[in-house]
Design a protein around this motif. Structure first.
Motif, short mmCIF file in Angstrom:
data_model
loop_
_atom_site.label_atom_id
_atom_site.label_comp_id
_atom_site.label_asym_id
_atom_site.label_seq_id
_atom_site.Cartn_x
_atom_site.Cartn_y
_atom_site.Cartn_z
N PHE A 6 0.70 -1.20 -0.12
CA PHE A 6 0.23 0.07 -0.12
C PHE A 6 1.02 1.35 0.04
O PHE A 6 0.46 2.15 -0.74
N MET A 10 0.86 4.08 -3.02
CA MET A 10 0.41 5.48 -2.79
C MET A 10 1.51 6.30 -2.95
O MET A 10 1.38 7.63 -3.65
N GLY A 13 1.98 6.68 -7.04
CA GLY A 13 0.77 7.41 -7.38
C GLY A 13 1.19 9.02 -7.18
O GLY A 13 0.79 9.94 -7.99
N TYR A 14 1.43 9.13 -5.98
CA TYR A 14 1.74 10.92 -5.62
C TYR A 14 3.05 11.10 -6.29
O TYR A 14 2.83 12.39 -6.74
N TYR A 36 -7.95 11.39 -3.20
CA TYR A 36 -7.20 10.21 -2.85
C TYR A 36 -7.49 8.97 -3.76
O TYR A 36 -6.14 8.15 -4.02
N VAL A 39 -4.93 9.34 -6.82
CA VAL A 39 -3.37 9.23 -6.68
C VAL A 39 -3.53 7.60 -6.41
O VAL A 39 -2.33 6.91 -6.92
N ALA A 40 -4.47 7.03 -5.90
CA ALA A 40 -4.36 5.52 -5.57
C ALA A 40 -4.44 4.84 -6.89
O ALA A 40 -4.11 3.47 -7.41
N GLY A 43 -1.34 4.84 -8.70
CA GLY A 43 -0.12 3.84 -7.91
C GLY A 43 -0.66 2.36 -8.36
O GLY A 43 -0.04 1.57 -8.51
#
Length: 251
Positions: A6, A10, A13-14, A36, A39-40, A43
């Motif tokens: 995880f 993240m 993605g960020y 969120y 971004v996810a 990712g």
């Protein structure tokens, strides 16, 4: 293990959304939970690519093991099971395939964020990108059309103030400071009873009388520009001076 996956998801993605120009524009227009999930989403794409790359590596090791065991001349190791060794290998309590998947995900993220051609756009590339992005927003589309074609824009504010002029620039990066810069040709207000447009200032006539243009010195038309916050705008439309008589009015 799940926490490690995880975190990589993240972070990738960020990293990507802050490096890629189109994603950066999109994420600045997103808020709340949508931010969120966006971004996810990026990712997840990198993690899935890492899983596929790890699977391909496992297949490659399987073929290499089978080839080594079937051809005596190529015996590098007796009864090679490199694909099985990959599945049982671990480091710091993490399984080898998981580490490889994370490594591939980070590598793909680094490539697409910093090395891919799309991450280094020139001026024309940025212009095409903004043009494509503006198609999803009618306000940006009109402003871009005005800037590209030199069309006049009719801007009505919430205070019933009206500006007619040429759009020079527009900024949408930060919703709190989103604004447009307009060089006015006419300004006035809309009557509260009949809703007629009453001209107060005829900048176009002033420019002609004083021989002011965008390149004149020491004073140019840019000296009269107005910075209008977008949260104060009620409506924006194109203005056709050929079909209106207000340009020749005495306001």
């Amino acid at each position: 293990m799940g926490t490690a996956i995880f975190m990589v998801l993240m972070v990738c993605g960020y990293w990507y959304t802050n490096s890629d120009l189109s994603s950066r524009i999109r994420i600045r227009r997103t808020s709340g939970w949508d931010l969120y999930f966006l971004v996810a989403l990026y990712g997840c794409l990198f993690v899935m690519q890492g899983i596929v790359a790890t699977g391909l590596l496992w297949l490659l090791l399987l073929l290499a093991s089978a080839t080594n065991n079937q051809i005596p001349a190529l015996h590098i190791s007796k009864h090679a099971e490199w694909h099985a060794d990959l599945m049982t290998w671990s480091f710091l309590g993490l399984q080898g395939p998981v580490l490889l998947m994370q490594g591939f995900a980070i590598a793909f993220c680094f490539y697409y964020s910093n090395l891919a051609p799309g991450s280094r756009l020139d001026t024309s590339g940025r212009h095409r990108l903004y043009k494509a992005v503006s198609r999803a927003n009618d306000v940006e589309g009109i402003l871009l059309q005005c800037m590209e074609q030199g069309e006049l824009a009719w801007v009505t504010l919430k205070s019933r103030r009206i500006y007619i002029g040429m759009i020079q620039t527009a900024s949408f990066a930060n919703p709190a400071t989103a604004n447009l810069v307009l060089v006015p040709m006419l300004s006035g207000y809309r009557d509260s009873e009949k809703l007629n447009f009453n001209v107060e200032h005829n900048y176009a006539r002033w420019y002609r009388r004083h021989q002011i243009s965008f390149t004149s010195e020491p004073r140019s038309a840019m000296s009269f520009r107005k910075v209008i916050m977008l949260d104060q705008v009620e409506s924006i439309s194109l203005f056709d001076p050929a079909s209106a008589s207000v340009l020749t009015g005495d306001g």
